[in-house]
Design a protein around this motif. Structure first.
Motif, PDB file in Angstrom:
ATOM      1  N   ASP A 127       7.029  32.448  37.220  1.00 28.51           N
ATOM      2  CA  ASP A 127       7.115  33.325  38.380  1.00 28.51           C
ATOM      3  C   ASP A 127       7.620  32.561  39.605  1.00 28.51           C
ATOM      4  N   GLU A 128       7.127  31.348  39.799  1.00 31.26           N
ATOM      5  CA  GLU A 128       7.594  30.537  40.927  1.00 31.26           C
ATOM      6  C   GLU A 128       9.068  30.183  40.767  1.00 31.26           C
ATOM      7  N   PHE A 129       9.461  29.811  39.547  1.00 28.83           N
ATOM      8  CA  PHE A 129      10.860  29.478  39.270  1.00 28.83           C
ATOM      9  C   PHE A 129      11.751  30.679  39.578  1.00 28.83           C
ATOM     10  N   ARG A 130      11.331  31.864  39.154  1.00 25.59           N
ATOM     11  CA  ARG A 130      12.128  33.071  39.362  1.00 25.59           C
ATOM     12  C   ARG A 130      12.329  33.346  40.848  1.00 25.59           C
ATOM     13  N   ARG A 131      11.259  33.257  41.618  1.00 25.50           N
ATOM     14  CA  ARG A 131      11.379  33.540  43.043  1.00 25.50           C
ATOM     15  C   ARG A 131      12.359  32.592  43.727  1.00 25.50           C
ATOM     16  N   VAL A 132      12.270  31.306  43.418  1.00 23.61           N
ATOM     17  CA  VAL A 132      13.133  30.313  44.061  1.00 23.61           C
ATOM     18  C   VAL A 132      14.588  30.507  43.638  1.00 23.61           C
ATOM     19  N   VAL A 133      14.798  30.655  42.330  1.00 24.39           N
ATOM     20  CA  VAL A 133      16.166  30.766  41.815  1.00 24.39           C
ATOM     21  C   VAL A 133      16.847  32.026  42.344  1.00 24.39           C
ATOM     22  N   GLU A 134      16.136  33.145  42.371  1.00 23.06           N
ATOM     23  CA  GLU A 134      16.726  34.384  42.878  1.00 23.06           C
ATOM     24  C   GLU A 134      17.050  34.269  44.362  1.00 23.06           C
ATOM     25  N   ALA A 135      16.183  33.604  45.111  1.00 21.38           N
ATOM     26  CA  ALA A 135      16.455  33.420  46.544  1.00 21.38           C
ATOM     27  C   ALA A 135      17.693  32.554  46.753  1.00 21.38           C
ATOM     28  N   GLU A 136      17.829  31.476  45.961  1.00 20.14           N
ATOM     29  CA  GLU A 136      19.016  30.620  46.085  1.00 20.14           C
ATOM     30  C   GLU A 136      20.281  31.384  45.692  1.00 20.14           C
ATOM     31  N   TRP A 137      20.192  32.200  44.653  1.00 18.50           N
ATOM     32  CA  TRP A 137      21.338  33.012  44.242  1.00 18.50           C
ATOM     33  C   TRP A 137      21.741  33.990  45.343  1.00 18.50           C
ATOM     34  N   ARG A 138      20.764  34.656  45.963  1.00 18.02           N
ATOM     35  CA  ARG A 138      21.081  35.594  47.034  1.00 18.02           C
ATOM     36  C   ARG A 138      21.725  34.879  48.216  1.00 18.02           C
ATOM     37  N   THR A 139      21.209  33.710  48.563  1.00 16.59           N
ATOM     38  CA  THR A 139      21.761  32.960  49.690  1.00 16.59           C
ATOM     39  C   THR A 139      23.235  32.645  49.469  1.00 16.59           C
ATOM     40  N   TRP A 140      23.563  32.294  48.233  1.00 19.96           N
ATOM     41  CA  TRP A 140      24.955  31.951  47.923  1.00 19.96           C
ATOM     42  C   TRP A 140      25.828  33.188  47.745  1.00 19.96           C
ATOM     43  N   TYR A 431      26.095  32.747  36.445  1.00 15.34           N
ATOM     44  CA  TYR A 431      24.732  32.324  36.802  1.00 15.34           C
ATOM     45  C   TYR A 431      24.416  30.956  36.219  1.00 15.34           C
ATOM     46  N   VAL A 432      24.869  30.682  34.992  1.00 20.64           N
ATOM     47  CA  VAL A 432      24.638  29.370  34.374  1.00 20.64           C
ATOM     48  C   VAL A 432      25.275  28.274  35.215  1.00 20.64           C
ATOM     49  N   ALA A 433      26.509  28.495  35.653  1.00 22.68           N
ATOM     50  CA  ALA A 433      27.185  27.487  36.467  1.00 22.68           C
ATOM     51  C   ALA A 433      26.466  27.276  37.800  1.00 22.68           C
ATOM     52  N   HIS A 434      26.005  28.361  38.399  1.00 18.46           N
ATOM     53  CA  HIS A 434      25.305  28.220  39.672  1.00 18.46           C
ATOM     54  C   HIS A 434      23.944  27.567  39.492  1.00 18.46           C
ATOM     55  N   LEU A 435      23.241  27.926  38.419  1.00 18.75           N
ATOM     56  CA  LEU A 435      21.930  27.325  38.170  1.00 18.75           C
ATOM     57  C   LEU A 435      22.049  25.828  37.908  1.00 18.75           C
ATOM     58  N   GLU A 436      23.115  25.423  37.272  1.00 22.23           N
ATOM     59  CA  GLU A 436      23.329  23.994  37.052  1.00 22.23           C
ATOM     60  C   GLU A 436      23.430  23.247  38.380  1.00 22.23           C
ATOM     61  N   GLU A 437      24.126  23.847  39.360  1.00 19.82           N
ATOM     62  CA  GLU A 437      24.229  23.197  40.667  1.00 19.82           C
ATOM     63  C   GLU A 437      22.879  23.219  41.381  1.00 19.82           C
ATOM     64  N   GLN A 438      22.085  24.249  41.186  1.00 21.35           N
ATOM     65  CA  GLN A 438      20.735  24.258  41.757  1.00 21.35           C
ATOM     66  C   GLN A 438      19.910  23.094  41.215  1.00 21.35           C
ATOM     67  N   PHE A 439      20.006  22.842  39.926  1.00 17.22           N
ATOM     68  CA  PHE A 439      19.303  21.710  39.330  1.00 17.22           C
ATOM     69  C   PHE A 439      19.832  20.401  39.894  1.00 17.22           C
ATOM     70  N   ASP A 440      21.159  20.287  40.013  1.00 18.11           N
ATOM     71  CA  ASP A 440      21.740  19.051  40.523  1.00 18.11           C
ATOM     72  C   ASP A 440      21.286  18.770  41.952  1.00 18.11           C
ATOM     73  N   ARG A 441      21.089  19.815  42.740  1.00 14.54           N
ATOM     74  CA  ARG A 441      20.659  19.636  44.128  1.00 14.54           C
ATOM     75  C   ARG A 441      19.142  19.658  44.266  1.00 14.54           C
ATOM     76  N   LYS A 442      18.444  19.708  43.111  1.00 14.44           N
ATOM     77  CA  LYS A 442      16.977  19.609  43.055  1.00 14.44           C
ATOM     78  C   LYS A 442      16.307  20.669  43.933  1.00 14.44           C
ATOM     79  N   ARG A 443      16.718  21.907  43.740  1.00 16.56           N
ATOM     80  CA  ARG A 443      16.159  23.001  44.523  1.00 16.56           C
ATOM     81  C   ARG A 443      15.291  23.944  43.707  1.00 16.56           C
ATOM     82  N   VAL A 444      14.983  23.584  42.485  1.00 14.28           N
ATOM     83  CA  VAL A 444      14.152  24.434  41.634  1.00 14.28           C
ATOM     84  C   VAL A 444      12.848  23.709  41.328  1.00 14.28           C
ATOM     85  N   PRO A 445      11.743  24.449  41.262  1.00 11.33           N
ATOM     86  CA  PRO A 445      10.457  23.823  40.943  1.00 11.33           C
ATOM     87  C   PRO A 445      10.360  23.522  39.445  1.00 11.33           C
ATOM     88  N   LEU A 446       9.943  22.301  39.118  1.00 10.50           N
ATOM     89  CA  LEU A 446       9.831  21.897  37.714  1.00 10.50           C
ATOM     90  C   LEU A 446       8.527  21.128  37.508  1.00 10.50           C
TER      91      LEU A 446
END
Length: 544
Positions: A127-140, A431-446
C-alpha cells in the motif's frame, strides 16, 4: 470443347500434380454430380455456381498487409477526415477506452516478492509503495509544462489518447521513449520523455521489399521477435523535410538491459503478423459507397429545391433562348405579357402565351426507405467495429431501455478487452520505463534486502488502469444493484469506483472530509453519510 471433356481436362491436370488417377470425360460429371459430389464440403467445390469465380489466394499476413498497407491506411484516414460516422467510430472507441483520464493503479505482487525475498514485502508495504509510485507518476505525467513530452505539447494522458486513435484508424501505434537529462534543469523530476510517432514513418529503408529479417520496417531475429524498428526521420510527404524523408533511423526495441525504447502495438488478427490493420478495413468499400450515396441524395434534393417551377413551351431552343435582344417571338411574348396584366382583387394572375404551360417538380427524394437503408448499413458497421449502432449514430430514438442495455453490455466487452490490451502492450511498458527511473533515483520505499528492479521487474511493475466512467443507463436501478452487490460480497468499492472512473481512496477521503465539515457546521448527516445498509435504505418509513 464440350463441358464434360473440359472438366475432365481440368480435373486430370490437378490429378497430375498430386499423382492422382486419370478419369475419362464420361465419369467426371457423375462424380461431380449428386448430393455430395467429390467434395465433402461445398465451400471446397471450385466448380459450383456460387464459388466458380471465387478464388482467393492463400497469403501470409505480412504479404496481405505490407504490400498494400499505405493505400489502406490512406483510405481509412480519408474516411476519418470526411465521413461523420467514421469519425464517430474512432471518437466513440477512444472515449470509451481512454477517455478524459487514464489513471495508474500500481499493484505490486507482494506475495511473489515475499516468497522470494523476505517477509518485508507485505500488504502494508504494497500500500505504501502504491501511494508513492502513483504520486511520482502523476507528478511526471501531468507536468504543467508538458516536460513529459519530447515535443512539449501534450500530457501523457493526451499522448496515450492520440496513440490509441492511431491504433484504431491506422491499425497501430508507435511511442518512443527518450532519456533526456536536459529536462532536469527545466524543472522536471525525471529525464524520461515520450514521443508519439506517426505509423506511416515505419517502413523498410529505401522502400526495399520485405526479407526474412525485415517486415514492413520491423526488424526480427531468428525467433521472429521484434528487435528494432526502422523509422523515417520525416513523413514521406513532408516536402519541407525532403532530405529527412528519405533517411531512416534504426531504433532498438529495448536497451541491452531491457528498458523499453520503442513501444509498437496493434491488434493481432493472425499469427506471424508484424503490422496492424485499421478498424475500417473490412467495411471500407461499403463506407465509401454509402458516403457517395448520401452525397447523391443530397445533391438531388438540392437540385429539386432550386428548380421547383419552370415553363414549358412548344418552340425550339433558338426561339426560347434567343440572343441578347431576343428573337421576334420572344419580343412578341414580352409585349403580350406587358399589355395584359391580369389581377383579381390585387392578386396577379399569370397569363401565358399560346402553347405555354407551368410545370412543377415533385420533391420525392430522399425516398421513403432512406432511413431504414442507413440503419442496415449501420448495423453492418457496428458489427465490424465492435460498437453498438446507437454509439456510432448517437441516435437512441429506435431503442428502449432493455435493448439499449443489451447492446451496451455486448459493446462493453469489446471495449474492455481493448482497454486491457492497450494497458498491457502500450501503457505498461511506459510505466516500466518510468518505474525503473524511480528506482534509480531512490524514490520508492523498499524493505531490507530488496532486490534490484531488474531482478524483479514483473513483480514490481504489476498494475492496472482506471479508464473513463462506464456511466449509467438507469442510474437508480443500476446504483441499487451495485449497492446490493457490495452488501452481498460480490464486488468491492475499488472496482465499483473504477468502473465510474473514480479512485476509491479519493472517494473515501472526500467523504471523510465532508462528514467532518458537516459536524463542524452542525449539519445532520444524510443517509449516505451515515452508512445505512442498502436494504434499510429501501424500506418505506413506518406510519406514525
Amino acid at each position: 470443347m464440350k463441358a464434360p471433356r473440359l472438366l475432365a481436362k481440368m480435373w486430370n491436370a490437378v490429378a497430375d500434380g498430386g499423382a492422382g488417377p486419370q478419369l475419362p470425360p464420361t465419369v467426371l460429371p457423375g462424380i461431380l454430380g449428386g448430393m455430395g459430389g467429390a467434395f465433402a464440403y461445398d465451400s471446397a467445390n471450385p466448380f459450383s455456381q456460387e464459388g466458380a469465380d471465387w478464388n482467393p489466394l492463400l497469403r501470409s499476413p505480412d504479404n496481405e498487409i505490407n504490400l498494400n498497407r499505405d493505400r489502406m491506411a490512406a483510405r481509412a484516414r480519408d474516411l476519418f477526415h470526411n465521413d461523420g460516422w467514421a469519425r464517430g467510430v474512432v471518437t466513440r472507441a477512444t472515449d470509451n477506452v481512454i477517455g478524459a483520464q487514464w489513471r495508474l493503479v500500481a499493484k505490486p505482487d507482494y506475495r511473489a516478492l515475499s516468497q522470494r525475498y523476505g517477509k518485508g514485502f507485505d500488504p502494508v508495504w504494497a500500500d505504501e509503495f502504491r501511494r508513492v509510485v502513483e504520486a511520482e507518476w502523476r507528478t511526471w505525467s501531468e507536468d504543467p509544462l508538458f516536460l513529459c513530452d519530447q515535443q512539449q505539447r501534450l500530457s501523457v494522458q493526451q499522448m496515450l489518447r492520440l496513440a490509441f486513435m492511431h491504433r484504431v484508424k491506422d491499425g497501430e501505434s508507435l511511442i518512443r521513449l527518450h532519456y533526456d537529462e536536459g529536462r532536469l534543469p527545466m524543472g522536471s523530476d525525471y529525464a524520461m520523455t515520450m514521443e508519439v510517432i506517426h505509423p506511416d514513418r515505419l517502413s523498410n529503408p529505401w522502400q526495399q521489399i520485405d526479407t526474412h529479417f525485415l517486415r514492413g520496417g520491423v526488424e526480427l531475429n531468428d525467433n521472429g521477435a521484434h528487435i528494432a524498428y526502422h523509422i523515417r526521420r520525416a513523413h514521406q510527404f513532408d516536402y519541407f523535410d525532403a532530405v529527412e524523408s528519405v533517411e531512416w533511423e534504426r531504433v532498438a526495441r529495448y536497451t541491452p538491459w531491457g528498458r523499453p525504447v520503442l513501444v509498437h502495438s496493434y491488434d493481432h488478427d493472425d499469427a506471424d503478423q508484424h503490422r496492424g490493420l485499421s478498424i475500417f478495413t473490412p467495411i471500407m468499400n461499403r463506407f465509401r459507397m454509402l458516403s457517395r450515396y448520401d452525397q447523391a441524395e443530397l445533391q438531388q434534393a438540392l437540385i429539386q429545391t432550386c428548380f421547383a417551377t419552370f415553363f414549358e413551351s412548344p418552340y425550339d431552343s433558338d426561339d426560347v433562348m434567343g440572343g441578347e435582344e431576343g428573337s421576334a417571338y420572344q419580343n412578341l411574348r414580352r409585349e403580350f405579357h406587358d399589355q395584359n396584366p391580369i389581377s383579381i382583387n390585387g392578386v396577379r394572375i399569370p397569363s401565358l402565351a399560346p402553347g405555354e404551360k407551368v410545370s412543377t417538380v415533385s420533391a420525392s427524394r430522399p425516398y421513403s426507405g432512406f432511413a431504414e437503408f442507413h440503419r442496415a448499413f449501420l448495423r453492418n458497421f457496428s458489427a465490424a467495429t465492435g460498437l453498438s449502432a446507437e454509439q456510432i449514430s448517437m441516435d437512441y430514438s429506435q431503442t428502449n431501455y432493455s435493448s439499449s442495455r443489451s447492446s451496451f453490455l455486448e459493446a462493453s466487452k469489446t471495449l474492455y478487452r481493448r482497454r486491457m490490451d492497450f494497458g498491457a502492450d502500450t501503457a505498461r511498458p511506459i510505466y516500466v520505463a518510468h518505474l525503473e527511473e524511480q528506482f534509480d533515483r531512490k524514490r520508492v520505499p523498499l524493505p531490507r534486502n530488496a532486490p534490484d528492479f531488474l531482478d524483479a521487474r514483473a513483480a514490481f511493475s504489476r498494475c492496472w488502469w482506471i479508464g473513463p466512467a462506464r456511466g449509467w443507463v438507469d442510474p437508480v436501478a443500476e446504483r441499487k444493484g451495485a449497492i446490493m452487490g457490495l452488501d452481498a460480497g460480490f464486488g468491492t468499492l475499488e472496482r465499483e469506483c473504477a468502473e465510474q472512473g473514480l479512485d476509491y481512496e479519493e472517494v473515501l477521503d472526500q467523504r471523510a472530509t465532508e462528514r467532518k465539515q458537516m459536524t463542524d457546521r452542525g449539519i445532520p448527516f444524510p443517509e449516505w453519510a451515515m452508512g445505512v445498509p442498502a436494504n434499510d435504505v429501501q424500506k418505506e418509513p413506518e406510519a406514525t
